[in-house]
Design an enzyme around this catalytic site. Structure first.
Site, short mmCIF file in Angstrom:
data_model
loop_
_atom_site.label_atom_id
_atom_site.label_comp_id
_atom_site.label_asym_id
_atom_site.label_seq_id
_atom_site.Cartn_x
_atom_site.Cartn_y
_atom_site.Cartn_z
N ASP A 1 -3.99 0.70 4.55
CA ASP A 1 -5.14 0.16 3.82
C ASP A 1 -6.05 -0.62 4.78
O ASP A 1 -7.12 -1.09 4.38
CB ASP A 1 -4.71 -0.67 2.61
CG ASP A 1 -3.88 -1.89 2.98
OD1 ASP A 1 -3.53 -2.04 4.16
OD2 ASP A 1 -3.57 -2.68 2.06
N SER A 2 -5.66 -0.70 6.06
CA SER A 2 -6.58 -1.21 7.09
C SER A 2 -7.84 -0.35 7.13
O SER A 2 -8.84 -0.76 7.73
CB SER A 2 -5.90 -1.21 8.47
OG SER A 2 -5.29 0.04 8.73
N ASP B 1 -0.36 3.79 2.27
CA ASP B 1 -0.28 2.42 1.75
C ASP B 1 -0.65 2.37 0.28
O ASP B 1 -1.64 2.98 -0.13
CB ASP B 1 -1.28 1.52 2.50
CG ASP B 1 -0.60 0.57 3.47
OD1 ASP B 1 0.61 0.30 3.31
OD2 ASP B 1 -1.30 0.09 4.39
N LYS C 1 3.95 2.99 1.23
CA LYS C 1 4.31 1.68 1.79
C LYS C 1 3.76 0.60 0.87
O LYS C 1 2.64 0.75 0.35
CB LYS C 1 3.75 1.51 3.20
CG LYS C 1 3.99 0.11 3.78
CD LYS C 1 3.76 0.04 5.28
CE LYS C 1 2.35 -0.17 5.71
NZ LYS C 1 1.71 -1.41 5.18
N GLU D 1 3.64 -3.92 0.38
CA GLU D 1 3.88 -5.22 1.02
C GLU D 1 4.69 -6.13 0.10
O GLU D 1 4.52 -6.08 -1.13
CB GLU D 1 2.53 -5.89 1.34
CG GLU D 1 1.70 -5.12 2.35
CD GLU D 1 0.39 -5.81 2.70
OE1 GLU D 1 0.17 -6.97 2.28
OE2 GLU D 1 -0.41 -5.18 3.41
N GLU E 1 5.38 -7.31 10.52
CA GLU E 1 4.08 -7.58 11.15
C GLU E 1 3.90 -9.06 11.47
O GLU E 1 4.21 -9.93 10.64
CB GLU E 1 2.94 -7.13 10.21
CG GLU E 1 1.56 -7.48 10.79
CD GLU E 1 0.39 -6.82 10.08
OE1 GLU E 1 0.60 -6.04 9.14
OE2 GLU E 1 -0.75 -7.11 10.50
O1 KIV Z 1 -2.79 -1.08 6.87
C1 KIV Z 1 -2.24 -0.94 7.98
O2 KIV Z 1 -2.81 -0.35 8.91
C2 KIV Z 1 -0.91 -1.48 8.16
C3 KIV Z 1 -0.37 -1.53 9.55
C4 KIV Z 1 -1.08 -2.52 10.34
C5 KIV Z 1 1.10 -1.70 9.56
O3 KIV Z 1 -0.30 -1.88 7.22
#
Ligand code: KIV
Length: 290
Positions: free
Chosen positions: A67-68, A106, A136, A138, A205
């Site tokens: 989600d970056s 994510d 994924k 969090e 992280e």
């Molecule tokens: O969103 C993302 O890119 C991430 C990584 C930095 C692990 O969660």
């Protein structure tokens, strides 16, 4: 109709799918990644587009549609504003562009925290629309029940502990975590809870180094570090950071190139050629039929 694109890809114009030539080996699986615990380091990078996935895929074991993308692709200030629609669109593109890597998508903020059932609905949508192998999410102890709920219903889950960017408003920033004894102990229990709930892998992280080392030794699943420790079972970076697309990067990022400068120089070369009428040249023009 198959049209040759380059020496490495063939474009199927019927489906717009680019096929590598020769066809690569079968895609890695989640169980294959699990077996890498304590073995050859797992290589993961983020990817958000089909073309970037094609370029990264031969070198990676996993591609993370992080989600970056909120900051990297959409220019948002945090990942909190990222939506399920965005994750599904980019996840599908990365699956289309990759052949070998396990693709993990994510789950965006707000799509999974309310209940295991809400998380299942969001994760199922991601799996349906993208073809990714895993999601994924969090969080630690508070998310363990959700990780167990999804994992036991056929959805492989990668956990994410330590600095969790979706919680930036609660954490108050992006500083390294685990500096106080209390926070250190909390992150260890978060990692253990998510791993014991059935996460197939765990991103750690932005934590103090001994913490990531200790978690890696104490959980059964592979750990993937980012600003964590070389002792982790694998490493991940945001691809644009690693390529040098941004001038300012966090301490834990190594810039393996300076692509921003090269793009700047290339854009200038193009602009100069247009302004001087050097481009388009005779090779770029269509002759009239005689
Ligand atoms: O969103 C993302 O890119 C991430 C990584 C930095 C692990 O969660």
């Amino acid at each position: 109709m198959l049209r040759r694109m380059s020496t490495t890809f063939t474009l199927d114009t019927a489906t717009s799918r680019a096929h590598p030539v020769p066809e690569p080996v079968r895609r890695l699986t989640v169980p294959a990644i699990q077996k890498r615990k304590g073995g050859e380091p797992i290589v993961m990078l983020t990817a958000y587009t089909a073309r970037m996935a094609q370029l990264l895929d031969p070198h990676c074991d996993m591609l993370l549609v992080g989600d970056s993308l909120g900051q990297v692709i959409y220019g948002l200030d945090t990942t909190v504003k990222v939506t399920l629609d965005m994750m599904c669109a980019h996840g599908a593109a990365v699956v289309r562009g990759s052949y070998r890597s396990v693709v993990v998508v994510d789950m965006p903020f707000g799509s999974y925290e309310a209940s295991p059932q809400a998380a299942f609905a969001s994760a199922a949508r991601i799996m349906h629309e993208t073809g990714a192998a895993a999601v994924k999410l969090e969080g630690g102890v508070a998310m363990a029940e959700t990780v167990a709920f999804l994992s036991s219903r056929g959805i492989p889950v990668m956990g994410h502990v330590g600095l969790t960017p979706q919680a930036v408003n609660a954490l108050g920033g992006y500083g390294a975590r685990g500096k106080s004894q209390e926070e250190y102990a909390k992150i260890v229990s978060d990692a253990q809870a998510v791993a014991e709930a059935g996460a197939f892998a765990l991103v750690i992280e932005g934590v103090v180094e001994p913490l990531a080392r200790q978690i890696t030794q104490s959980v059964a699943c592979p750990t993937i570090g980012i600003g964590a420790s070389p002792a982790c079972d694998g490493q991940v970076l945001v691809v644009d950071d690693m390529l040098g697309m941004f001038e300012r990067v966090p301490r834990f990022v190594k810039r393996f190139d300076d692509l921003a400068s090269r793009i700047d120089a290339t854009a200038k070369a193009y602009a100069d050629a247009v302004r001087s009428r050097e481009f388009p040249g005779p090779d770029n023009l269509y002759a009239a039929k005689g």
